[in-house]
Design a protein around this motif. Sequence first.
Motif, PDB file in Angstrom:
ATOM      1  N   THR A  48       5.269 -20.532  23.181  1.00  0.00           N
ATOM      2  CA  THR A  48       4.055 -21.190  22.696  1.00  0.00           C
ATOM      3  C   THR A  48       4.271 -21.772  21.308  1.00  0.00           C
ATOM      4  O   THR A  48       3.828 -22.898  21.017  1.00  0.00           O
ATOM      5  N   PHE A  75       0.072 -12.090  22.883  1.00  0.00           N
ATOM      6  CA  PHE A  75       0.740 -12.843  23.956  1.00  0.00           C
ATOM      7  C   PHE A  75       1.261 -11.958  25.093  1.00  0.00           C
ATOM      8  O   PHE A  75       2.318 -12.231  25.663  1.00  0.00           O
ATOM      9  N   LYS A 103      -1.875 -28.258  24.741  1.00  0.00           N
ATOM     10  CA  LYS A 103      -0.871 -27.250  24.411  1.00  0.00           C
ATOM     11  C   LYS A 103      -1.386 -25.840  24.669  1.00  0.00           C
ATOM     12  O   LYS A 103      -0.624 -24.963  25.107  1.00  0.00           O
ATOM     13  N   THR A 106      -0.811 -24.521  28.123  1.00  0.00           N
ATOM     14  CA  THR A 106       0.517 -24.060  28.538  1.00  0.00           C
ATOM     15  C   THR A 106       0.640 -22.545  28.464  1.00  0.00           C
ATOM     16  O   THR A 106       1.556 -21.976  29.075  1.00  0.00           O
ATOM     17  N   ILE A 107      -0.239 -21.879  27.725  1.00  0.00           N
ATOM     18  CA  ILE A 107      -0.096 -20.425  27.555  1.00  0.00           C
ATOM     19  C   ILE A 107      -0.199 -19.695  28.886  1.00  0.00           C
ATOM     20  O   ILE A 107       0.710 -18.922  29.242  1.00  0.00           O
TER      21      ILE A 107
END
Length: 227
Positions: A48, A75, A103, A106-107
Amino acid sequence: MDLDYRRLYDMVRARFESDAALEAFLPQALTPEALRDKGDDRYLSAMTQRVFQAGMQHAVVDAKWPEFELAFQGFDPEAMARLGPGQIEDHMQNGRIIRDRAKLRTIPENARFILEIRQERGAGFGAFLADWPDTDTIGLWRLLAKRGARLGGRSGAGFLRLAGKDTFLLTSDVVARLKAAGVIDREPSSQRDLQAVQDAFNALRQESDRPLCQLSALMALSINPAF
């Protein structure tokens, strides 16, 4: 010059006061054991972080990273894989992080990627990286680009560097040295050119017994002393 290791090293060494000063400047990769010991949450964090660094000043992203760690529960891949659109929108209201919706999405995608690798391999993502041969770094880049989210181009290599996996980087200075040595004649994008680059690094590694990350740095320093 061709890519003779001794000539490359001597060129760069002349720009440092001592052997020790040069060695202290060169990057270090983690050992396979250290890669295995890292939790999968650290790999998702690095993925990330690299995704957010793309197109931004790295220092800006790095300064914000403690807030990202807080916002995204360290995370943990299993928790992040369940991150839904509504939760992404909630994070878009958090002024302490960088609010980039594409963005942020995308996690959960990369969390699922990590979990898929874990299921396929029966071990953590770190074991997967540790077992991947450094002689096929470009193959690992291809896998990251295909199965990860926004991990294509230079981002795959950038993630590996953040994570501690040995890799070379195709910065403009490294590409310039490879061109000067006749390994390639353009920015490497085709598989043929990338394989030529891999072969050149493999030969240098065999000659020098240095990790790819250090060979990459030596190439960059041979072009740009301020690297």
